[in-house]
Structures are given as structure tokens and as C-alpha cells.
Enzyme design. Structure first.
Site, PDB file in Angstrom:
ATOM      1  N   ASP A  32       0.875  -1.172   0.000  1.00  0.00           N
ATOM      2  CA  ASP A  32       0.000   0.000   0.000  1.00  0.00           C
ATOM      3  C   ASP A  32       0.910   1.220   0.000  1.00  0.00           C
ATOM      4  O   ASP A  32       1.933   1.221   0.683  1.00  0.00           O
ATOM      5  CB  ASP A  32      -0.885  -0.018   1.257  1.00  0.00           C
ATOM      6  CG  ASP A  32      -2.089   0.891   1.159  1.00  0.00           C
ATOM      7  OD1 ASP A  32      -3.224   0.390   1.276  1.00  0.00           O
ATOM      8  OD2 ASP A  32      -1.905   2.116   0.969  1.00  0.00           O
ATOM      9  N   ASP A  59       4.844   2.110  -4.294  1.00  0.00           N
ATOM     10  CA  ASP A  59       3.991   2.717  -5.316  1.00  0.00           C
ATOM     11  C   ASP A  59       4.057   1.805  -6.545  1.00  0.00           C
ATOM     12  O   ASP A  59       5.112   1.672  -7.171  1.00  0.00           O
ATOM     13  CB  ASP A  59       4.533   4.115  -5.638  1.00  0.00           C
ATOM     14  CG  ASP A  59       3.684   4.843  -6.665  1.00  0.00           C
ATOM     15  OD1 ASP A  59       2.938   4.177  -7.418  1.00  0.00           O
ATOM     16  OD2 ASP A  59       3.777   6.081  -6.715  1.00  0.00           O
ATOM     17  N   ALA A  82      -5.463  -1.939  -5.030  1.00  0.00           N
ATOM     18  CA  ALA A  82      -4.840  -0.613  -5.121  1.00  0.00           C
ATOM     19  C   ALA A  82      -5.272   0.114  -6.388  1.00  0.00           C
ATOM     20  O   ALA A  82      -4.977  -0.335  -7.500  1.00  0.00           O
ATOM     21  CB  ALA A  82      -3.315  -0.768  -5.106  1.00  0.00           C
ATOM     22  N   SER A 125     -16.289  -3.284 -10.817  1.00  0.00           N
ATOM     23  CA  SER A 125     -17.400  -2.467 -10.328  1.00  0.00           C
ATOM     24  C   SER A 125     -18.645  -2.676 -11.172  1.00  0.00           C
ATOM     25  O   SER A 125     -18.556  -2.913 -12.381  1.00  0.00           O
ATOM     26  CB  SER A 125     -16.982  -0.999 -10.386  1.00  0.00           C
ATOM     27  OG  SER A 125     -18.082  -0.157 -10.189  1.00  0.00           O
ATOM     28  N   TYR A 150     -12.676   6.779 -14.438  1.00  0.00           N
ATOM     29  CA  TYR A 150     -12.599   5.742 -13.402  1.00  0.00           C
ATOM     30  C   TYR A 150     -13.291   4.460 -13.885  1.00  0.00           C
ATOM     31  O   TYR A 150     -12.719   3.369 -13.840  1.00  0.00           O
ATOM     32  CB  TYR A 150     -13.238   6.235 -12.090  1.00  0.00           C
ATOM     33  CG  TYR A 150     -13.602   5.100 -11.172  1.00  0.00           C
ATOM     34  CD1 TYR A 150     -12.625   4.464 -10.419  1.00  0.00           C
ATOM     35  CD2 TYR A 150     -14.922   4.624 -11.091  1.00  0.00           C
ATOM     36  CE1 TYR A 150     -12.958   3.391  -9.607  1.00  0.00           C
ATOM     37  CE2 TYR A 150     -15.252   3.557 -10.288  1.00  0.00           C
ATOM     38  CZ  TYR A 150     -14.273   2.939  -9.550  1.00  0.00           C
ATOM     39  OH  TYR A 150     -14.596   1.864  -8.771  1.00  0.00           O
ATOM     40  N   LYS A 154     -11.922   0.370 -14.991  1.00  0.00           N
ATOM     41  CA  LYS A 154     -12.425  -0.948 -14.573  1.00  0.00           C
ATOM     42  C   LYS A 154     -12.731  -1.807 -15.796  1.00  0.00           C
ATOM     43  O   LYS A 154     -12.423  -3.006 -15.831  1.00  0.00           O
ATOM     44  CB  LYS A 154     -13.661  -0.783 -13.687  1.00  0.00           C
ATOM     45  CG  LYS A 154     -13.363  -0.123 -12.344  1.00  0.00           C
ATOM     46  CD  LYS A 154     -12.349  -0.917 -11.522  1.00  0.00           C
ATOM     47  CE  LYS A 154     -11.884  -0.207 -10.278  1.00  0.00           C
ATOM     48  NZ  LYS A 154     -10.769  -0.878  -9.593  1.00  0.00           N
ATOM     49  N   PHE A 178     -21.131  -3.963  -6.069  1.00  0.00           N
ATOM     50  CA  PHE A 178     -22.188  -2.952  -6.035  1.00  0.00           C
ATOM     51  C   PHE A 178     -21.752  -1.916  -4.983  1.00  0.00           C
ATOM     52  O   PHE A 178     -20.596  -1.526  -4.997  1.00  0.00           O
ATOM     53  CB  PHE A 178     -23.557  -3.630  -5.881  1.00  0.00           C
ATOM     54  CG  PHE A 178     -23.969  -4.224  -7.220  1.00  0.00           C
ATOM     55  CD1 PHE A 178     -23.298  -5.326  -7.754  1.00  0.00           C
ATOM     56  CD2 PHE A 178     -24.947  -3.623  -8.006  1.00  0.00           C
ATOM     57  CE1 PHE A 178     -23.594  -5.822  -9.026  1.00  0.00           C
ATOM     58  CE2 PHE A 178     -25.253  -4.113  -9.278  1.00  0.00           C
ATOM     59  CZ  PHE A 178     -24.579  -5.210  -9.777  1.00  0.00           C
ATOM     60  N   ASN A 199     -19.359   9.655  -1.380  1.00  0.00           N
ATOM     61  CA  ASN A 199     -20.331   8.560  -1.345  1.00  0.00           C
ATOM     62  C   ASN A 199     -21.388   8.812  -0.274  1.00  0.00           C
ATOM     63  O   ASN A 199     -21.159   9.528   0.694  1.00  0.00           O
ATOM     64  CB  ASN A 199     -19.622   7.225  -1.110  1.00  0.00           C
ATOM     65  CG  ASN A 199     -18.704   6.874  -2.266  1.00  0.00           C
ATOM     66  OD1 ASN A 199     -17.490   6.845  -2.112  1.00  0.00           O
ATOM     67  ND2 ASN A 199     -19.264   6.638  -3.429  1.00  0.00           N
ATOM     68  N   GLY A 297     -23.933  11.855 -14.221  1.00  0.00           N
ATOM     69  CA  GLY A 297     -23.346  10.518 -14.325  1.00  0.00           C
ATOM     70  C   GLY A 297     -24.059   9.449 -13.507  1.00  0.00           C
ATOM     71  O   GLY A 297     -23.755   8.268 -13.642  1.00  0.00           O
TER      72      GLY A 297
HETATM   73  N1  UFG Z   1     -26.006  10.430  -3.120  1.00  0.00           N
HETATM   74  C1  UFG Z   1     -26.692  11.509  -2.598  1.00  0.00           C
HETATM   75  N2  UFG Z   1     -25.996  12.411  -1.845  1.00  0.00           N
HETATM   76  C2  UFG Z   1     -24.672  12.294  -1.599  1.00  0.00           C
HETATM   77  C3  UFG Z   1     -23.972  11.184  -2.123  1.00  0.00           C
HETATM   78  C4  UFG Z   1     -24.671  10.281  -2.896  1.00  0.00           C
HETATM   79  O1  UFG Z   1     -27.906  11.654  -2.801  1.00  0.00           O
HETATM   80  O2  UFG Z   1     -24.107  13.168  -0.912  1.00  0.00           O
HETATM   81  C5  UFG Z   1     -26.729   9.437  -3.914  1.00  0.00           C
HETATM   82  C6  UFG Z   1     -26.190   9.279  -5.312  1.00  0.00           C
HETATM   83  O3  UFG Z   1     -26.766  10.239  -6.170  1.00  0.00           O
HETATM   84  C7  UFG Z   1     -26.581   7.849  -5.624  1.00  0.00           C
HETATM   85  C8  UFG Z   1     -26.507   7.152  -4.280  1.00  0.00           C
HETATM   86  O4  UFG Z   1     -26.569   8.187  -3.295  1.00  0.00           O
HETATM   87  O5  UFG Z   1     -27.900   7.809  -6.082  1.00  0.00           O
HETATM   88  C9  UFG Z   1     -25.220   6.382  -4.079  1.00  0.00           C
HETATM   89  O6  UFG Z   1     -24.144   7.228  -4.357  1.00  0.00           O
HETATM   90  P1  UFG Z   1     -22.629   6.827  -4.028  1.00  0.00           P
HETATM   91  O7  UFG Z   1     -21.756   7.964  -4.470  1.00  0.00           O
HETATM   92  O8  UFG Z   1     -22.521   6.382  -2.622  1.00  0.00           O
HETATM   93  O9  UFG Z   1     -22.405   5.549  -4.910  1.00  0.00           O
HETATM   94  P2  UFG Z   1     -22.484   5.393  -6.497  1.00  0.00           P
HETATM   95  O10 UFG Z   1     -23.539   4.385  -6.762  1.00  0.00           O
HETATM   96  O11 UFG Z   1     -22.562   6.667  -7.216  1.00  0.00           O
HETATM   97  O12 UFG Z   1     -21.018   4.895  -6.734  1.00  0.00           O
HETATM   98  C10 UFG Z   1     -20.739   3.558  -6.742  1.00  0.00           C
HETATM   99  C11 UFG Z   1     -19.247   3.315  -6.430  1.00  0.00           C
HETATM  100  C12 UFG Z   1     -18.378   3.747  -7.563  1.00  0.00           C
HETATM  101  C13 UFG Z   1     -18.916   3.261  -8.889  1.00  0.00           C
HETATM  102  C14 UFG Z   1     -20.350   3.707  -9.046  1.00  0.00           C
HETATM  103  C15 UFG Z   1     -20.975   3.302 -10.341  1.00  0.00           C
HETATM  104  O13 UFG Z   1     -18.860   4.017  -5.248  1.00  0.00           O
HETATM  105  O14 UFG Z   1     -17.090   3.187  -7.356  1.00  0.00           O
HETATM  106  O15 UFG Z   1     -21.092   3.115  -8.003  1.00  0.00           O
HETATM  107  O16 UFG Z   1     -22.231   3.908 -10.494  1.00  0.00           O
HETATM  108  F1  UFG Z   1     -18.218   3.741  -9.932  1.00  0.00           F
END
Ligand code: UFG
Length: 335
Positions: A32, A59, A82, A125, A150, A154, A178, A199, A297
Site C-alpha cells: 500500500d 507505489d 490498489a 465495479s 474511473y 475498470k 455494487f 459517497n 453521471g
Molecule cells: N447520493 C446523494 N448524496 C450524496 C452522495 C450520494 O444523494 O451526498 C446518492 C447518489 O446520487 C446515488 C446514491 O446516493 O444515487 C449512491 O451514491 P454513491 O456515491 O454512494 O455511490 P455510487 O452508486 O454513485 O457509486 C458507486 C461506487 C463507484 C462506482 C459507481 C458506479 O462508489 O465506485 O457506483 O455507479 F463507480
């Protein structure tokens, strides 16, 4: 005893997987570079398991260092976590993402080829499916054009591994995660987001803890029952255990093909509002939130069909959403 290299082994999913590997009596070596993790996690792993894995601060973008590591360590399998993982940042800094996520993967695979090493597990992912046409999402759903650099790393990563398996006889499994959430029951390891969390769950717990003023819910006009987006939130300990199952499958040569990929989720979708309510009920905290516009996105809904993973890996989730949310809150309180 099989010796397993875990790259990114001090990170969120990596550290939980190291604990499960040690509990399953594997010998573990961690690489790491501490770019998104803390060295203290190594002590926490030891507190939980009573064992201290070997650790190398390397690294993986530096080919000579990767080569030197393998010249001194015999490895029976690799779990490769990583990588950079912030979707938004990847749009701003695509070359950093391609260099790190693709470069390090190529160097590891070259060492495996040259030294005839086998058994490779890759962190993939559900983002590879984009907005799937059918729900729940099976492994047979088509791969959609990536929404971000990103996500592209993947997809490209899986392609690179598939080609290597074909050409060099490597056996590999990609696990398509997921949404991993939660923390270890001991609250000794968990998610450590750098700066403002991107997240949902870390943002929720930090808001409840008073570090953030208010949670923004991104959009309530999706085509879902309550209008907020749906995801499949899986407890990180359940996710970690899927890696052990996948590794055992390769070591015991039970894989059907050189390169396999599995969905790792619970099979159950939850909307953002359902998560907020479940968090409030489980933790007895009031969450300050508001509805804002959609985030660029984001897909409407993504949750896994886990039939194939359950059958082939002999693995299934054991923990509930409430347990995951409670563990995330306990971890937050400890920070
Ligand atoms: N959300 C909010 N408010 C926030 C953060 C997130 O409403 O402050 C919502 C997002 O819009 C989404 C849900 O909560 O609807 C989950 O969002 P996350 O960011 O926690 O997770 P994602 O589904 O966007 O992301 C995950 C993984 C990524 C991957 C992605 C693919 O963390 O690695 O799925 O869609 F790329």
C-alpha cells in the site's frame, strides 16, 4: 500456508479482506502506498486478528520496485485493490487514473507472467453495466460505454486481464462490486474518506455527527417509487468474504474458465430516501437533509442478480442493511 499479496490492503475494502484472509489462515503480505489510507490500520488489523501481516510501502507505478518486491517474495495469489476510486476526480485528472489504475495492473500481470504465478482477483465495479436495461443485473448484461475515466479503468482492466488469461494461462476472477458500506463489528477498521465524502453513507454519518451541516439528496425525479435513485448496498464484511470464496475457487481449480466475473451485491435495491429513513430508525439519529438536483453521471437504479455468484462461489451475504448502517455509525462515532 498460502501466501497472498493484497495490494491496497490498508484501504476500506482491502483492510476488511485482509482480516478475513488472516481469519481463514492465509499468510498475508500487504502493498500500500498510503495515498488514501493510514499506517495505523495495520495495528488495527493486528488487534482484530492477533496477527500482523507483512507490509511494504510501494507505489505500484514504479516498475522497478514492483519487480524487486517479486524477486524477494514468493506469492501464491494476488488480490488487487490498489487504485484511485473517485469518479468525479477521474473526470478532472483522467491521466492520473489511467497511469495508476492501468499501469499498476500491467506491472503486476507482467510479474505474474514472468514468474509463472497464478490466481488473481480484481476489484471491478457494477459501473461497467451503466444503466442496465434489465433489473436485477445479471453477469450477462451488456457492458455499457463508461461514464467516467474511473469506470473506464475498470472496463479496460477486465479486458487486460481477460487477454492475459488467454495468452498466458493465468486464472483470474473479477468481482463487480455494487455499493460497499459499513465497517467491521469491532469498529477498529472502516472507511476513511479524504476530505468531503463523495459517497452516500460517509456523508450521512458525517452529517449525523455534525461534521457536515446537511446531506444533499441528488434528485427526487427518477423513475423509482419515491423518485430517488436505487442502489444495492452491501456490508463490506460480506464483500470481503466474497474475495476469500473467489480465491479458494482459483486455488482449488474449481473455476470453469480462465477468466470469470461475478456480481457482488445483496440482490436488494434501496433508494436514497429509504437509506436515510433506515439510518434514522436504526441509529435513532435525526438527519438534516434536502433534495437538490441530480448528480451528473448517476444512473436511476442498479442492483445485482446474485444467483451466479451464490451458486458458483458458494457465497452469500449474511448481514442486513440495518447492521451495515449501524456499523458505519459506530465507526463514525469512534472517529
Ligand atoms: N447520493 C446523494 N448524496 C450524496 C452522495 C450520494 O444523494 O451526498 C446518492 C447518489 O446520487 C446515488 C446514491 O446516493 O444515487 C449512491 O451514491 P454513491 O456515491 O454512494 O455511490 P455510487 O452508486 O454513485 O457509486 C458507486 C461506487 C463507484 C462506482 C459507481 C458506479 O462508489 O465506485 O457506483 O455507479 F463507480
Amino acid at each position: 500456508m498460502k501466501k497472498i499479496l493484497v495490494t491496497g490492503g490498508l484501504g476500506f475494502i482491502g483492510s476488511h479482506t485482509v482480516v478475513e484472509l488472516l481469519n481463514a489462515n492465509f499468510d498475508v503480505v500487504i502493498i500500500d502506498d498510503l495515498s488514501n489510507s493510514k499506517i495505523e490500520v495495520l495495528d488495527s488489523i493486528q488487534e482484530i486478528t492477533g496477527k500482523k501481516p507483512d507490509f511494504f510501502n510501494i507505489d505500484l507505478r514504479v516498475k522497478e520496485k514492483v519487480n524487486h518486491f517479486f524477486s524477494e517474495n514468493h506469492i501464491d495469489g494476488i488480490i488487487h485493490f490498489a487504485a484511485f476510486k473517485a469518479v468525479g476526480e477521474s473526470v478532472q485528472k483522467p491521466l492520473d487514473y489511467y497511469e495508476n489504475n492501468i499501469g499498476s495492473l500491467v506491472y503486476l500481470l507482467q510479474e505474474m507472467r514472468d514468474r509463472k504465478l497464478d490466481n488473481f482477483i480484481f476489484s471491478s465495479s457494477c459501473t461497467v453495466y451503466g444503466q442496465a436495461d434489465e433489473l436485477p443485473i445479471t453477469e450477462n448484461a451488456p457492458i455499457k460505454p463508461a461514464e467516467s475515466p474511473y469506470g473506464n479503468t475498470k472496463q479496460i482492466g477486465e479486458e487486460i486481464i481477460k487477454d492475459t488469461c488467454k495468452a498466458n494461462g493465468l486464472n483470474a476472477i473479477a468481482l463487480r462490486y455494487f455499493n460497499p458500506i459499513g465497517a467491521h463489528d469491532t469498529a477498529k477498521i472502516g472507511e476513511l474518506p479524504l476530505g468531503v465524502p463523495q459517497n452516500l453513507i460517509p456523508y450521512v454519518t458525517q452529517t449525523a455527527a455534525g461534521i457536515r451541516e446537511q446531506l444533499s439528496i441528488f434528485g427526487d425525479d427518477y423513475d423509482t417509487p419515491d423518485g430517488t435513485a436505487i442502489r444495492d448496498y452491501i456490508h463490506v464484511v460480506d464483500l470481503a468474504k466474497a474475495h476469500i470464496a473467489a480465491l479458494q475457487r482459483l486455488i482449488e481449480k474449481k473455476n470453469d474458465t480462465n477468466f470469470e466475473f461475478f456480481n457482488v451485491g445483496t440482490g436488494k435495491g434501496s433508494s436514497v430516501l429509504e437509506i436515510v429513513k433506515a439510518f434514522e430508525n436504526t441509529t435513532q439519529q435525526n438527519l438534516n437533509y434536502k433534495i437538490v438536483g441530480r448528480r451528473e453521471g448517476d444512473v436511476t437504479a442498479a442492483y445485482a442478480d446474485t444467483t451466479i455468484a451464490n451458486e458458483q462461489l458458494g457465497w452469500k451475504t449474511e448481514k442486513t442493511l440495518e447492521e451495515a448502517l449501524l456499523s458505519a455509525w459506530k465507526w463514525q462515532e469512534k472517529q
